[in-house]
Design an enzyme around this catalytic site. Structure first.
Site, PDB file in Angstrom:
ATOM      1  N   LYS A  56      -2.557   4.732  -4.654  1.00 16.06           N
ATOM      2  CA  LYS A  56      -2.836   5.731  -5.682  1.00 16.06           C
ATOM      3  C   LYS A  56      -1.550   6.204  -6.346  1.00 16.06           C
ATOM      4  O   LYS A  56      -0.526   6.333  -5.721  1.00 16.06           O
ATOM      5  CB  LYS A  56      -3.482   6.945  -5.014  1.00 16.06           C
ATOM      6  CG  LYS A  56      -4.815   7.296  -5.639  1.00 16.06           C
ATOM      7  CD  LYS A  56      -5.336   8.554  -4.994  1.00 16.06           C
ATOM      8  CE  LYS A  56      -6.705   8.334  -4.425  1.00 16.06           C
ATOM      9  NZ  LYS A  56      -7.169   9.380  -3.555  1.00 16.06           N
ATOM     10  N   MET A  95      -7.610   8.845   9.350  1.00 11.83           N
ATOM     11  CA  MET A  95      -8.172   9.391   8.103  1.00 11.83           C
ATOM     12  C   MET A  95      -9.054  10.604   8.352  1.00 11.83           C
ATOM     13  O   MET A  95     -10.066  10.792   7.690  1.00 11.83           O
ATOM     14  CB  MET A  95      -9.011   8.308   7.385  1.00 11.83           C
ATOM     15  CG  MET A  95      -8.207   7.100   7.021  1.00 11.83           C
ATOM     16  SD  MET A  95      -9.223   5.727   6.463  1.00 11.83           S
ATOM     17  CE  MET A  95      -9.780   5.039   8.007  1.00 11.83           C
ATOM     18  N   ASP A 121       0.825  -1.213   0.000  1.00 12.20           N
ATOM     19  CA  ASP A 121       0.000   0.000   0.000  1.00 12.20           C
ATOM     20  C   ASP A 121       0.854   1.256   0.000  1.00 12.20           C
ATOM     21  O   ASP A 121       2.044   1.215   0.256  1.00 12.20           O
ATOM     22  CB  ASP A 121      -0.903   0.009   1.244  1.00 12.20           C
ATOM     23  CG  ASP A 121      -2.036  -0.985   1.106  1.00 12.20           C
ATOM     24  OD1 ASP A 121      -2.320  -1.398  -0.027  1.00 12.20           O
ATOM     25  OD2 ASP A 121      -2.619  -1.348   2.141  1.00 12.20           O
TER      26      ASP A 121
HETATM   27  N1  SAH Z   1      -3.746   0.062   9.068  1.00  5.42           N
HETATM   28  C1  SAH Z   1      -3.256   1.384   9.334  1.00  5.42           C
HETATM   29  C2  SAH Z   1      -4.279   2.461   9.099  1.00  5.42           C
HETATM   30  C3  SAH Z   1      -4.777   2.578   7.698  1.00  5.42           C
HETATM   31  S1  SAH Z   1      -5.908   3.890   7.484  1.00  5.42           S
HETATM   32  C4  SAH Z   1      -2.691   1.456  10.754  1.00  5.42           C
HETATM   33  O1  SAH Z   1      -2.862   0.516  11.528  1.00  5.42           O
HETATM   34  O2  SAH Z   1      -2.082   2.466  11.083  1.00  5.42           O
HETATM   35  C5  SAH Z   1      -4.852   5.192   6.956  1.00  5.42           C
HETATM   36  C6  SAH Z   1      -4.771   6.256   8.005  1.00  5.42           C
HETATM   37  O3  SAH Z   1      -3.853   5.897   8.991  1.00  5.42           O
HETATM   38  C7  SAH Z   1      -4.265   7.595   7.494  1.00  5.42           C
HETATM   39  O4  SAH Z   1      -5.290   8.339   6.904  1.00  5.42           O
HETATM   40  C8  SAH Z   1      -3.767   8.234   8.755  1.00  5.42           C
HETATM   41  O5  SAH Z   1      -4.804   8.773   9.524  1.00  5.42           O
HETATM   42  C9  SAH Z   1      -3.223   7.037   9.508  1.00  5.42           C
HETATM   43  N2  SAH Z   1      -1.770   6.916   9.321  1.00  5.42           N
HETATM   44  C10 SAH Z   1      -1.114   5.910   8.753  1.00  5.42           C
HETATM   45  N3  SAH Z   1       0.227   6.127   8.776  1.00  5.42           N
HETATM   46  C11 SAH Z   1       0.395   7.301   9.412  1.00  5.42           C
HETATM   47  C12 SAH Z   1       1.521   8.082   9.765  1.00  5.42           C
HETATM   48  N4  SAH Z   1       2.774   7.695   9.479  1.00  5.42           N
HETATM   49  N5  SAH Z   1       1.299   9.252  10.393  1.00  5.42           N
HETATM   50  C13 SAH Z   1       0.076   9.660  10.702  1.00  5.42           C
HETATM   51  N6  SAH Z   1      -1.020   8.974  10.384  1.00  5.42           N
HETATM   52  C14 SAH Z   1      -0.876   7.811   9.759  1.00  5.42           C
END
Ligand code: SAH
Length: 474
Positions: A60, A174, A38
């Site tokens: 994307k 998100m 991803d």
């Molecule tokens: N499975 C992932 C989440 C996926 S949804 C997890 O467990 O973290 C994607 C969202 O995760 C983004 O929109 C953001 O809100 C958050 N996110 C993922 N990586 C991030 C990062 N390095 N810093 C801040 N937010 C992050």
């Protein structure tokens, strides 16, 4: 349909910092035949994959749509049915807003085996790197993960909030776009408007930014500071602890974006050093080693020489393993084994060989060397050169590199040697990337001179100081 079934490993890549993947997840990456990854996965993790592993990007791309979920499920099934060891690499934890449920279900329906390897989810990681404990005996005894983003099947986010949870910690994934609405809803539902909020962009990476405010003020602050996704919103009294506990923000190079130009198989030491000190550092271009297979005849010829000179540590590896494949062992080597560099000396030592520094000799000589390496002809009268390996562009990284180099505002490029300048420029041109106003840092005066000749004008003194003090060498 073949009856040879593969396996799917769902792996949590962690939040960003490539060190935050689990040992088990990393092992899976090393084993993979194909990796579906991803957007938020740290691309540095893909370097750990086998040279033959295929990468499939599911996020994307500019001008292109995201890969649809059904298509991802189909690809997982298709690849597994080919008998492949498939890794589905997801940002953070696969089970937290990661759709692992849907994907695993699709596999169950097809009778395909899988495993789910958890990862550090970005809410907990972002909080930790911002100096915010998600729970604390005096401030909060629960922690809720929410999506700030309406799911396709729902019109609005269900933020039902009953007063009894007041004072607890909430994380919104998100949620940048809907931050204002979400804060507003929380206030309506009884949270005090002064409740502390932190928003952490690109958490755990050198480009991490943290802004703080309250339910009332945070959305304006986020807008002014132009905080974008990916960002994590942490709400609750625990946020007040940040001022005292913050640690990542204090690193020397926090916010600095440096590219490390790479020519061949040079190590990632510089990237590691600057990343470790809080910079966003990335080695570019990405290269992979193509090993030469020595024939029995070549080996015999090389081993009959009076001495062998190894010009690179990798040459030692490929030559010795090739020897074993053809049933020669180190007792078949001539007594006289020589090296050019310290690294090669060390490698030979690891293999149980005490070698000497190459110097002129009239003896018949076999030189084991990577292709492209210039060889000092004054070392011998009679020599035969055997190519042990070549460093080639790793085209699996083309799209990734293009994205990384254009999306981030790189400030500085480090040139460890002259060859790295050529390879950097050639690769930028090949990928048609435009980098504006890039300053540079270098190792050695001749490298500086050459960089200036190539059009680099401004030295990044801050980075240069650490290079000159050899601090990165430990
Ligand atoms: N499975 C992932 C989440 C996926 S949804 C997890 O467990 O973290 C994607 C969202 O995760 C983004 O929109 C953001 O809100 C958050 N996110 C993922 N990586 C991030 C990062 N390095 N810093 C801040 N937010 C992050």
């Amino acid at each position: 349909m073949t009856n040879q079934t593969g396996f799917v490993s769902f792996v949590g890549a962690g939040p960003g910092d490539s060190g935050l993947i689990t040992n088990k997840g990393l092992k899976s990456i090393k084993k993979a035949d194909v990796i579906l990854y991803d957007r938020l996965v740290n691309p540095r993790l893909l370097r750990e994959a086998k040279k033959t592993c295929d990468f499939i990007y599911c996020g994307k791309l500019p001008n292109r749509h995201i890969m649809r979920q059904e298509k991802i499920n189909e690809t997982l099934i298709e690849q597994a049915k080919l008998g492949q060891y498939v890794v589905r690499l997801k940002g953070g934890d696969p089970s937290v807003f990661g759709r692992v449920g849907e994907e695993a279900e699709a596999l169950v329906n097809e009778g395909i085996e899988y495993e789910i390897i958890p990862g550090v989810t970005s809410s907990i990681a972002a909080a930790a790197y911002a100096g915010i404990p998600v729970t604390h005996r005096d401030y909060s005894n629960s922690f809720t993960l929410r999506t700030g983003h309406a799911s396709v099947t729902k019109e609005t986010v269900d933020n039902t909030y009953n007063g009894q949870y007041l004072g607890e910690t909430i994380a919104y994934y998100m949620g940048v776009k809907s931050l204002k609405t979400n804060c507003h809803t929380l206030i309506e539902q009884g949270k005090t408007p002064q409740t502390k909020v932190a928003v952490i962009e690109w958490a755990t990476l050198g480009k991490q930014r943290v802004v703080e405010g309250t339910l009332e003020t945070i959305s304006d602050i986020v807008e002014t500071e132009n905080i974008k996704n990916p960002a994590m919103t942490i709400i609750g009294d625990v946020v007040s602890l940040r001022q005292k506990i913050k640690w990542f923000d204090k690193k020397k190079f926090i916010g600095k974006r440096v590219l490390v130009a790479k020519s061949s198989g040079t190590s990632f030491d510089l990237e590691d050093y600057f990343t470790g000190h809080g910079a966003e550092a990335y080695s570019f271009p990405t290269v992979k080693m193509e090993e030469a297979a020595f024939t029995n005849g070549e080996l015999t010829k090389a081993l009959q020489s009076d001495r062998i000179i190894f010009t690179a540590p990798e040459s030692v590896d490929t030559f010795l393993s090739s020897m074993l494949n053809h049933s020669f062992d180190i007792r078949d080597l001539p007594r006289d084994i020589q090296f050019l560099s310290e690294k090669t000396r060390k490698k030979l030592m690891e293999k149980g060989i005490i070698a000497t520094k190459a110097e002129f000799s009239e003896k018949t000589t076999a030189v084991i060397s990577p292709s492209g390496k210039k060889i000092d002809q004054s070392l011998f009268v009679d020599s035969h050169v055997f190519r042990s390996h070549a460093w080639e562009r790793d085209h699996r990284f083309d799209e990734l590199n293009e994205r990384i180099l254009t999306e981030d505002n790189w400030q500085t490029v480090i040139f460890p040697n002259k060859a790295s300048i050529d390879s950097f420029i050639a690769e930028i041109e090949r990928l048609r990337i435009e980098l504006k106003a890039l300053s540079f840092a270098y190792i050695g005066e001749s490298v500086k001179k050459y960089a200036i000749q190539c059009g680099f004008t401004h030295v990044d003194q801050e980075v240069q100081n650490d290079l000159e003090n050899n601090k990165w060498k430990r």
